[in-house]
Scaffold this motif. Structure first.
Motif, short mmCIF file in Angstrom:
data_model
loop_
_atom_site.label_atom_id
_atom_site.label_comp_id
_atom_site.label_asym_id
_atom_site.label_seq_id
_atom_site.Cartn_x
_atom_site.Cartn_y
_atom_site.Cartn_z
N UNK A 223 0.83 -1.21 0.00
CA UNK A 223 0.00 0.00 0.00
C UNK A 223 0.86 1.26 0.00
N UNK A 224 1.91 1.25 0.82
CA UNK A 224 2.79 2.43 0.91
C UNK A 224 3.51 2.67 -0.41
N UNK A 225 4.02 1.58 -1.01
CA UNK A 225 4.71 1.71 -2.29
C UNK A 225 3.77 2.25 -3.36
N UNK A 226 2.58 1.68 -3.44
CA UNK A 226 1.61 2.09 -4.46
C UNK A 226 1.28 3.58 -4.32
N UNK A 227 1.12 4.04 -3.09
CA UNK A 227 0.76 5.43 -2.85
C UNK A 227 1.90 6.37 -3.22
N UNK A 228 3.13 6.02 -2.84
CA UNK A 228 4.27 6.87 -3.16
C UNK A 228 4.52 6.95 -4.67
N UNK A 286 0.21 -2.99 -7.50
CA UNK A 286 0.48 -1.60 -7.14
C UNK A 286 -0.60 -0.63 -7.64
N UNK A 287 -1.71 -1.17 -8.09
CA UNK A 287 -2.82 -0.30 -8.51
C UNK A 287 -3.93 -0.41 -7.47
N UNK A 288 -3.62 0.07 -6.29
CA UNK A 288 -4.57 0.00 -5.18
C UNK A 288 -5.65 1.08 -5.34
N UNK A 289 -6.66 1.04 -4.48
CA UNK A 289 -7.72 2.04 -4.56
C UNK A 289 -7.22 3.46 -4.40
N UNK A 290 -6.48 3.78 -3.33
CA UNK A 290 -5.97 5.14 -3.17
C UNK A 290 -5.03 5.56 -4.31
N UNK A 291 -4.19 4.64 -4.78
CA UNK A 291 -3.28 4.96 -5.89
C UNK A 291 -4.08 5.24 -7.15
N UNK A 292 -5.11 4.46 -7.41
CA UNK A 292 -5.94 4.66 -8.60
C UNK A 292 -6.59 6.03 -8.60
N UNK A 293 -7.00 6.48 -7.42
CA UNK A 293 -7.62 7.80 -7.31
C UNK A 293 -6.63 8.90 -7.72
#
Length: 301
Positions: A223-228, A286-293
């Motif tokens: 999650x952290x990687x995806x967001x960064x 790495x295409x999580x919900x927060x990252x997708x947003x």
């Protein structure tokens, strides 16, 4: 190709780094020789394919003369090049830090230094290209520059390589169009061709590193990687064309920014350029919900 496919292919054919080193030895360029730096700039030539202008298709674009359109794309192209330099300097620092204690005899270590050498040549090439386009030294906004300092300091292995991949994938599709477009100045087309050929190897290595380093990653790290990575992508893409480029092209900056912000054609071009990238990030988890947003906000998804 999925993350699992990449891992299987790597095992079967030898390390990605070994194959990339062989490819680099066979096909690499010296921009100081390959690019025609001495020919005068034809004011009728564009700096980028018109379809990639942030204003293409807007009412403002329709009002511009052909010479104004050409000048705008030259300034936009130079801005993209300068943003590329900014991020290439970041990625060189991240790769050097990543290889600080790596096995000096490994193909991965040797490839990393080869890639850094490529990026140094690319940065010089982009700098000379921007100067030849009669553009200023564009930089992202101060806030983004400082965030870049922070990112290059805290980004760990897979985060660094995924960010490299995001930046290069967006440029790759864009520059493939530019290098084939006869409206674009010949020296810019050569620059784009060199970058596309050599960055294709960099992207292969980045994908392989992301896959290997994400194996066994827990949910918090993922999650952290995806967001960064998504946050870095947002700031890279939204910094590609500086507001100053509109002023340098002689346009009304406020109007240009307003119409560019609502330009659905440009947004569609960005999304199209990132289709393969988004598929890879999804396969790597790495295409999580927060990252997708965040990607949607940057018009990459």
């Amino acid at each position: 190709m999925t993350a699992a496919d990449i891992a299987t292919t790597t095992t079967r054919e030898g390390s990605v780094a070994e194959r990339l080193l062989a490819s680099s030895a066979t096909l690499s360029y010296d921009p100081s020789v390959e690019v025609d730096w001495d020919s005068p700039l034809d004011p009728g030539h564009h700096g980028a394919s018109p379809e990639w202008s942030t204003l293409y298709g807007t009412p403002y674009w329709q009002e511009l003369s052909e010479s104004q359109r050409a000048e705008l794309t030259r300034q936009e192209s130079a801005s993209v090049a300068c943003t590329g330099i900014w991020f290439e300097i970041i990625l060189q620092q991240m790769m050097l830090r990543d290889m600080y204690t790596a096995d000096r005899t490994s193909p991965e270590f040797q490839w990393a230094l080869t890639e850094i050498a490529d990026e140094c040549r690319h940065s010089i090439m982009f700098a000379r290209g921007a100067a030849k386009l009669n553009a200023p030294a564009y930089l992202p906004k101060r806030r983004v520059v400082e965030l870049g300092r922070l990112f290059k300091t805290i980004a760990w292995g897979e985060t660094a390589y995924a960010a490299i991949l995001v930046a290069e994938e967006v440029l790759d599709v864009m520059q493939r169009d530019w290098m084939r477009d006869e409206l674009v100045a010949p020296f810019v087309r050569t620059i784009n061709n060199i970058h596309v050929v050599e960055e294709s190897r960099h992207m292969k290595f980045a994908r392989d590193e992301v896959v290997k380093r994400m194996q066994g990653a827990g949910p918090l790290r993922r999650q952290a990687t995806a967001l960064l990575v998504a946050a870095s992508a947002y700031h890279i893409v939204t910094s590609m064309v500086s507001d100053r480029a509109y002023a340098e092209a002689g346009l009304d900056v406020a109007r240009a920014k307003r119409e560019a912000a609502g330009n659905e054609h440009y947004k569609s071009m960005l999304r199209s350029s990132c289709r393969g990238l988004m598929e890879f990030l999804h396969s790597a988890g790495l295409l999580t919900g927060p990252a997708s947003a965040i990607y949607r906000k940057a018009n990459l998804l």
